[in-house]
Design an enzyme around this catalytic site. Structure first.
Site, mmCIF file in Angstrom:
data_model
loop_
_atom_site.group_PDB
_atom_site.id
_atom_site.type_symbol
_atom_site.label_atom_id
_atom_site.label_comp_id
_atom_site.label_asym_id
_atom_site.label_seq_id
_atom_site.Cartn_x
_atom_site.Cartn_y
_atom_site.Cartn_z
ATOM 1 N N PRO A 67 0.786 -1.229 0.000
ATOM 2 C CA PRO A 67 0.000 0.000 0.000
ATOM 3 C C PRO A 67 0.820 1.282 0.000
ATOM 4 C CG PRO A 67 -0.287 -1.226 2.059
ATOM 5 C CD PRO A 67 0.428 -2.125 1.099
ATOM 6 N N ASN A 68 0.326 2.214 -0.786
ATOM 7 C CA ASN A 68 0.860 3.581 -0.900
ATOM 8 C C ASN A 68 2.160 3.686 -1.689
ATOM 9 O OD1 ASN A 68 -1.244 4.836 0.741
ATOM 10 N ND2 ASN A 68 -0.336 3.705 2.435
ATOM 11 N N ARG A 107 4.756 10.847 -2.447
ATOM 12 C CA ARG A 107 4.491 10.551 -1.046
ATOM 13 C C ARG A 107 5.742 10.837 -0.203
ATOM 14 N NH1 ARG A 107 4.671 4.415 1.325
ATOM 15 N NH2 ARG A 107 3.910 4.938 3.383
ATOM 16 N N TYR A 110 10.914 8.936 1.159
ATOM 17 C CA TYR A 110 10.911 7.882 0.134
ATOM 18 C C TYR A 110 11.556 8.305 -1.199
ATOM 19 C CZ TYR A 110 7.742 5.733 3.475
ATOM 20 O OH TYR A 110 7.208 5.196 4.622
ATOM 21 N N ASN A 156 8.255 -5.241 -0.845
ATOM 22 C CA ASN A 156 8.101 -4.190 0.158
ATOM 23 C C ASN A 156 6.621 -4.200 0.537
ATOM 24 O OD1 ASN A 156 7.795 -1.896 1.666
ATOM 25 N ND2 ASN A 156 8.994 -0.589 0.301
ATOM 26 N N ALA A 209 2.990 -0.786 4.889
ATOM 27 C CA ALA A 209 2.488 -0.855 6.272
ATOM 28 C C ALA A 209 2.059 -2.267 6.663
ATOM 29 C CB ALA A 209 1.326 0.115 6.449
ATOM 30 N N HIS A 229 3.944 -4.523 9.197
ATOM 31 C CA HIS A 229 3.863 -4.424 10.649
ATOM 32 C C HIS A 229 2.709 -5.202 11.262
ATOM 33 C CE1 HIS A 229 6.850 -1.501 9.660
ATOM 34 N NE2 HIS A 229 5.976 -0.717 9.056
ATOM 35 N N ASP A 288 1.731 -15.732 6.381
ATOM 36 C CA ASP A 288 1.303 -17.111 6.104
ATOM 37 C C ASP A 288 1.403 -17.454 4.620
ATOM 38 O OD1 ASP A 288 0.830 -17.580 8.762
ATOM 39 O OD2 ASP A 288 -1.352 -17.361 8.645
ATOM 40 N N GLU A 309 12.732 -9.129 1.899
ATOM 41 C CA GLU A 309 11.901 -7.965 2.236
ATOM 42 C C GLU A 309 12.731 -6.691 2.128
ATOM 43 O OE1 GLU A 309 9.070 -8.403 5.483
ATOM 44 O OE2 GLU A 309 9.942 -6.615 6.397
ATOM 45 N N HIS A 313 12.724 -2.368 2.590
ATOM 46 C CA HIS A 313 12.118 -1.108 3.024
ATOM 47 C C HIS A 313 12.999 0.022 2.544
ATOM 48 C CE1 HIS A 313 9.170 -3.216 5.261
ATOM 49 N NE2 HIS A 313 10.119 -3.981 5.734
ATOM 50 N N ARG A 338 12.724 5.428 12.716
ATOM 51 C CA ARG A 338 11.413 6.080 12.664
ATOM 52 C C ARG A 338 10.567 5.698 13.890
ATOM 53 N NH1 ARG A 338 9.051 5.175 6.864
ATOM 54 N NH2 ARG A 338 7.715 6.885 7.567
HETATM 55 C C1 DQA Z 1 8.120 1.194 4.141
HETATM 56 C C2 DQA Z 1 8.120 1.430 5.653
HETATM 57 C C3 DQA Z 1 6.741 1.168 6.237
HETATM 58 O O1 DQA Z 1 6.745 1.409 7.642
HETATM 59 C C4 DQA Z 1 5.719 2.077 5.599
HETATM 60 O O2 DQA Z 1 4.432 1.790 6.097
HETATM 61 C C5 DQA Z 1 5.748 2.024 4.119
HETATM 62 C C6 DQA Z 1 7.042 1.996 3.443
HETATM 63 C C7 DQA Z 1 9.471 1.557 3.500
HETATM 64 O O3 DQA Z 1 9.655 1.203 2.338
HETATM 65 O O4 DQA Z 1 10.303 2.216 4.117
HETATM 66 O O5 DQA Z 1 4.728 2.108 3.459
HETATM 67 O O6 DQA Z 1 7.907 -0.194 3.901
#
Ligand code: DQA
Length: 142
Positions: free
Chosen positions: A9-10, A17, A22, A73, A76, A79, A86, A97, A99, A106
């Site tokens: 997401p996002n 953003r 980012y 990635n 959110a 978390h 699963d 993974e 980030h 943070r």
């Molecule tokens: C993220 C870190 C996450 O906490 C956040 O919710 C994101 C981006 C990162 O790429 O740093 O959406 O995964």
């Protein structure tokens, strides 16, 4: 190698953003860069992004036996998505993974990843380069 790059997401809003966190490169440019990176190593990278947990679970299921590696990635969902944890455990495709930000610098809640235990490893804080670093890891292993 056949890579599946999953962004949660996002992350479709990359470039717009919170650019201070980012960066200024947008999602399309990231995907083009990762496809070119893969091609330089005789590989392919397909990008998938969704703002919906179930769609990400479906993409992980569909990757089994089709892709050699997932670079994800989860945004959110990292978390709190036990469904994504699963799903990763249910398939045999290895995942790293990623980030973009250094989640340890943070808010406290970003330090915990529920999805990382099902991954080979986790990269954070290297910006968009983290995706290439993850792909490089898999390329070095083949
Ligand atoms: C993220 C870190 C996450 O906490 C956040 O919710 C994101 C981006 C990162 O790429 O740093 O959406 O995964």
């Amino acid at each position: 190698m056949k890579f599946l790059i999953i962004n949660g997401p996002n992350l479709n809003l990359l470039g717009r953003r919170e650019p201070g966190i980012y960066g200024e490169e947008n999602y399309e440019s990231l995907c083009a860069r990762l496809r070119a990176f893969a091609a330089a190593y005789g590989s392919t990278a397909e990008c998938f992004q969704s703002n919906h947990e179930g769609a990400i679970v479906d993409a992980i299921h569909a990757a089994d036996g089709v892709y050699d590696a997932i670079v994800m990635n989860p945004g959110a969902y990292t978390h709190y998505s036990i469904a994504i944890l699963d799903a990763l455990k249910a398939v045999s495709v290895p995942c790293v993974e990623v980030h973009i930000s250094n989640v340890h610098q943070r808010e406290e809640f970003r330090r915990r990843s529920v999805t990382a235990p099902a991954c080979v490893g986790q990269i954070c804080g290297l910006g968009l380069y983290g995706y290439e670093a993850a792909m490089g890891y898999f390329l070095g292993k083949k």
